[in-house]
Design an enzyme around this catalytic site. Structure first.
Site, mmCIF file in Angstrom:
data_model
loop_
_atom_site.group_PDB
_atom_site.id
_atom_site.type_symbol
_atom_site.label_atom_id
_atom_site.label_comp_id
_atom_site.label_asym_id
_atom_site.label_seq_id
_atom_site.Cartn_x
_atom_site.Cartn_y
_atom_site.Cartn_z
ATOM 1 N N ARG A 60 1.058 -1.163 0.436
ATOM 2 C CA ARG A 60 0.132 -0.097 0.037
ATOM 3 C C ARG A 60 1.108 1.603 0.023
ATOM 4 O O ARG A 60 1.900 0.878 0.683
ATOM 5 C CB ARG A 60 -0.569 0.109 1.283
ATOM 6 C CG ARG A 60 -2.094 -1.251 1.315
ATOM 7 C CD ARG A 60 -2.865 -0.339 2.109
ATOM 8 N NE ARG A 60 -2.486 -0.460 3.463
ATOM 9 C CZ ARG A 60 -2.654 0.691 4.381
ATOM 10 N NH1 ARG A 60 -3.045 1.413 4.305
ATOM 11 N NH2 ARG A 60 -2.885 0.449 5.927
ATOM 12 N N ASN A 82 10.418 -0.287 4.740
ATOM 13 C CA ASN A 82 9.187 1.339 4.634
ATOM 14 C C ASN A 82 7.889 0.744 5.799
ATOM 15 O O ASN A 82 7.691 2.036 5.886
ATOM 16 C CB ASN A 82 8.548 0.806 2.981
ATOM 17 C CG ASN A 82 7.693 1.555 2.887
ATOM 18 O OD1 ASN A 82 7.650 2.813 2.514
ATOM 19 N ND2 ASN A 82 6.203 1.084 3.188
ATOM 20 N N ALA A 83 7.542 -0.050 5.842
ATOM 21 C CA ALA A 83 7.103 -0.350 6.752
ATOM 22 C C ALA A 83 6.425 0.231 8.253
ATOM 23 O O ALA A 83 7.752 1.065 9.000
ATOM 24 C CB ALA A 83 6.904 -1.710 7.305
ATOM 25 N N THR A 94 1.997 5.419 12.428
ATOM 26 C CA THR A 94 1.632 7.087 13.032
ATOM 27 C C THR A 94 1.076 6.531 14.335
ATOM 28 O O THR A 94 -0.287 5.718 14.382
ATOM 29 C CB THR A 94 1.354 7.567 12.125
ATOM 30 O OG1 THR A 94 -0.338 7.762 12.353
ATOM 31 C CG2 THR A 94 2.127 8.414 12.088
ATOM 32 N N TYR A 154 6.633 9.089 17.148
ATOM 33 C CA TYR A 154 6.721 8.737 15.503
ATOM 34 C C TYR A 154 8.558 9.950 15.306
ATOM 35 O O TYR A 154 9.247 8.916 14.306
ATOM 36 C CB TYR A 154 6.373 9.725 14.418
ATOM 37 C CG TYR A 154 5.849 9.481 12.944
ATOM 38 C CD1 TYR A 154 6.092 8.490 12.442
ATOM 39 C CD2 TYR A 154 6.514 10.098 12.266
ATOM 40 C CE1 TYR A 154 5.948 8.042 10.889
ATOM 41 C CE2 TYR A 154 6.725 10.859 11.342
ATOM 42 C CZ TYR A 154 6.124 9.371 10.363
ATOM 43 O OH TYR A 154 7.047 9.306 9.157
ATOM 44 N N GLY A 211 8.461 14.077 2.709
ATOM 45 C CA GLY A 211 7.555 15.145 3.230
ATOM 46 C C GLY A 211 6.866 14.457 3.038
ATOM 47 O O GLY A 211 6.542 13.251 3.003
HETATM 48 P P1 NDP Z 1 0.515 3.198 5.189
HETATM 49 O O1 NDP Z 1 -0.328 3.218 5.754
HETATM 50 O O2 NDP Z 1 -0.104 3.789 3.567
HETATM 51 O O3 NDP Z 1 0.704 1.650 4.406
HETATM 52 C C1 NDP Z 1 1.634 1.052 5.456
HETATM 53 C C2 NDP Z 1 2.200 -0.561 5.322
HETATM 54 O O4 NDP Z 1 2.739 -0.636 6.357
HETATM 55 C C3 NDP Z 1 1.075 -1.023 5.040
HETATM 56 O O5 NDP Z 1 1.921 -1.906 4.060
HETATM 57 C C4 NDP Z 1 1.218 -2.071 5.917
HETATM 58 O O6 NDP Z 1 0.544 -2.805 6.155
HETATM 59 C C5 NDP Z 1 2.643 -2.230 6.664
HETATM 60 N N1 NDP Z 1 3.032 -2.131 7.691
HETATM 61 C C6 NDP Z 1 2.112 -1.659 9.135
HETATM 62 N N2 NDP Z 1 2.373 -2.153 10.496
HETATM 63 C C7 NDP Z 1 3.704 -2.729 9.167
HETATM 64 C C8 NDP Z 1 4.245 -4.200 10.709
HETATM 65 N N3 NDP Z 1 4.049 -3.778 12.078
HETATM 66 N N4 NDP Z 1 4.636 -5.585 9.903
HETATM 67 C C9 NDP Z 1 4.665 -5.282 8.126
HETATM 68 N N5 NDP Z 1 3.784 -4.414 7.827
HETATM 69 C C10 NDP Z 1 3.172 -3.138 8.051
HETATM 70 O O7 NDP Z 1 1.274 3.829 5.350
HETATM 71 P P2 NDP Z 1 2.313 4.809 3.649
HETATM 72 O O8 NDP Z 1 2.608 3.922 2.348
HETATM 73 O O9 NDP Z 1 1.840 6.617 3.562
HETATM 74 O O10 NDP Z 1 3.468 5.416 4.905
HETATM 75 C C11 NDP Z 1 4.890 4.469 4.390
HETATM 76 C C12 NDP Z 1 6.667 5.333 4.921
HETATM 77 O O11 NDP Z 1 6.210 6.124 4.823
HETATM 78 C C13 NDP Z 1 6.385 4.149 6.329
HETATM 79 O O12 NDP Z 1 7.360 4.016 6.929
HETATM 80 C C14 NDP Z 1 6.358 6.313 6.563
HETATM 81 O O13 NDP Z 1 6.082 6.701 7.890
HETATM 82 C C15 NDP Z 1 6.291 7.116 5.645
HETATM 83 N N6 NDP Z 1 6.111 8.703 6.176
HETATM 84 C C16 NDP Z 1 4.928 8.314 4.606
HETATM 85 C C17 NDP Z 1 4.673 9.688 4.339
HETATM 86 C C18 NDP Z 1 3.104 10.270 3.835
HETATM 87 O O14 NDP Z 1 3.206 11.488 4.257
HETATM 88 N N7 NDP Z 1 2.319 9.482 3.772
HETATM 89 C C19 NDP Z 1 5.478 10.318 4.762
HETATM 90 C C20 NDP Z 1 7.272 10.680 5.869
HETATM 91 C C21 NDP Z 1 7.491 9.469 5.875
HETATM 92 P P3 NDP Z 1 -1.191 -3.270 6.270
HETATM 93 O O15 NDP Z 1 -1.663 -3.503 4.380
HETATM 94 O O16 NDP Z 1 -0.827 -4.464 6.221
HETATM 95 O O17 NDP Z 1 -1.975 -2.344 7.241
#
Ligand code: NDP
Length: 240
Positions: A12, A82-83, A86, A147, A178
């Site tokens: 995702r 990447n996972a 928040t 975070y 960002g």
């Molecule tokens: P999403 O919430 O869209 O997707 C998160 C993904 O991580 C999903 O595939 C989810 O799996 C998986 N995940 C969450 N927790 C776990 C776990 N405990 N074990 C395995 N997989 C896990 O997140 P984003 O795409 O927005 O964010 C991705 C990364 O980028 C993160 O590290 C985030 O901190 C960072 N980031 C995001 C920003 C943003 O603006 N979106 C900005 C800066 C950094 P499932 O689908 O099963 O829930």
């Protein structure tokens, strides 16, 4: 050259864009997720990329999952931690549970993801470790003590891994996005989101593909002398 790449949280949001971009570069990609089976099935149906379910916060689950990926697809040369999650709250209201959930997933999760692939990378004399940090790890953020601590920690992790891995042909770098238009950000109340966008000089949220392109570059042979760095991709919101 086609390599095996692992992207945690690769089904995702930003992770999905990274998985697709690495596949488009010709790599064999494994994407992991935590529990959203429906999203993972839709992702595989769309992309053909194989998915694996485990909790990155659990070392044994991660090590077993990674062993399965390596047996089924091949030794992992590119790992994208990447996972992330928040659990926002102003510090005076932040519970120990909110603190630990974020530390366990975002910070210990990086250890749990990279440690099981590190020895193989050292033996094969090649590795690309890419950790998805955040602008909020660089500058801090209201209601994100937990975070921001993990995302600042990511930078310390790659700077240290870079020094340990450099002679073994391994690079370790962080990408600091960002605000990017994913479910994580779209879940923020609209008013708050508007005020966030108002603070971004580019006047918009970033797209997941804009982060994915940073990752494919860092994963490439062309990035061989970039080690211990952070790439900021934030629409000029913050300079570091
Ligand atoms: P999403 O919430 O869209 O997707 C998160 C993904 O991580 C999903 O595939 C989810 O799996 C998986 N995940 C969450 N927790 C776990 C776990 N405990 N074990 C395995 N997989 C896990 O997140 P984003 O795409 O927005 O964010 C991705 C990364 O980028 C993160 O590290 C985030 O901190 C960072 N980031 C995001 C920003 C943003 O603006 N979106 C900005 C800066 C950094 P499932 O689908 O099963 O829930």
């Amino acid at each position: 050259m086609a390599r095996t790449a692992l992207v945690t949280g690769g089904t995702r949001g930003i992770g999905a864009a990274i998985s697709k971009a690495l596949k488009a570069e010709g790599h064999n990609v494994a994407a992991t997720y935590a529990g959203n089976d429906e999203a993972a099935a839709a992702f595989t149906a769309e992309t053909g990329i194989k998915t694996y379910k485990w909790n990155v916060a659990d070392y044994d689950e991660s090590a077993a999952g990674i062993a399965r990926v390596e047996a089924e697809i091949g030794p992992i040369d590119i790992v994208v931690a990447n996972a992330g999650i928040t659990r926002d709250a102003p510090f005076h209201k932040m519970t120990p549970d909110q603190w630990h959930q974020v530390i366990d997933t975002n910070l210990t999760g990086v250890f749990n993801t990279v440690h099981p692939v590190w020895s193989g990378m050292r033996e094969r004399k090649f590795g690309r470790v890419i950790v998805i940090s955040s602008v909020n790890g660089q500058k801090g953020q209201f209601a994100q003590v937990n975070y921001a601590a993990t995302k600042a920690g990511d930078i310390g992790i790659v700077r240290s891994l870079a020094q340990e891995g450099a002679r073994a042909g391994i690079t370790a770098n962080a990408v600091c996005p960002g605000y990017i238009a994913t479910e994580m950000v779209m879940a923020v109340p609209e008013k708050v989101r508007e005020s966030i966008i108002a603070q971004i000089p580019a006047g918009r949220l970033g797209e997941p593909e804009e982060i994915a392109r940073c990752v494919t570059f860092l994963a490439s042979e062309d990035a061989s002398f970039i080690n211990g760095s952070t790439i900021s991709a934030n629409g000029a919101q913050f300079f570091s």
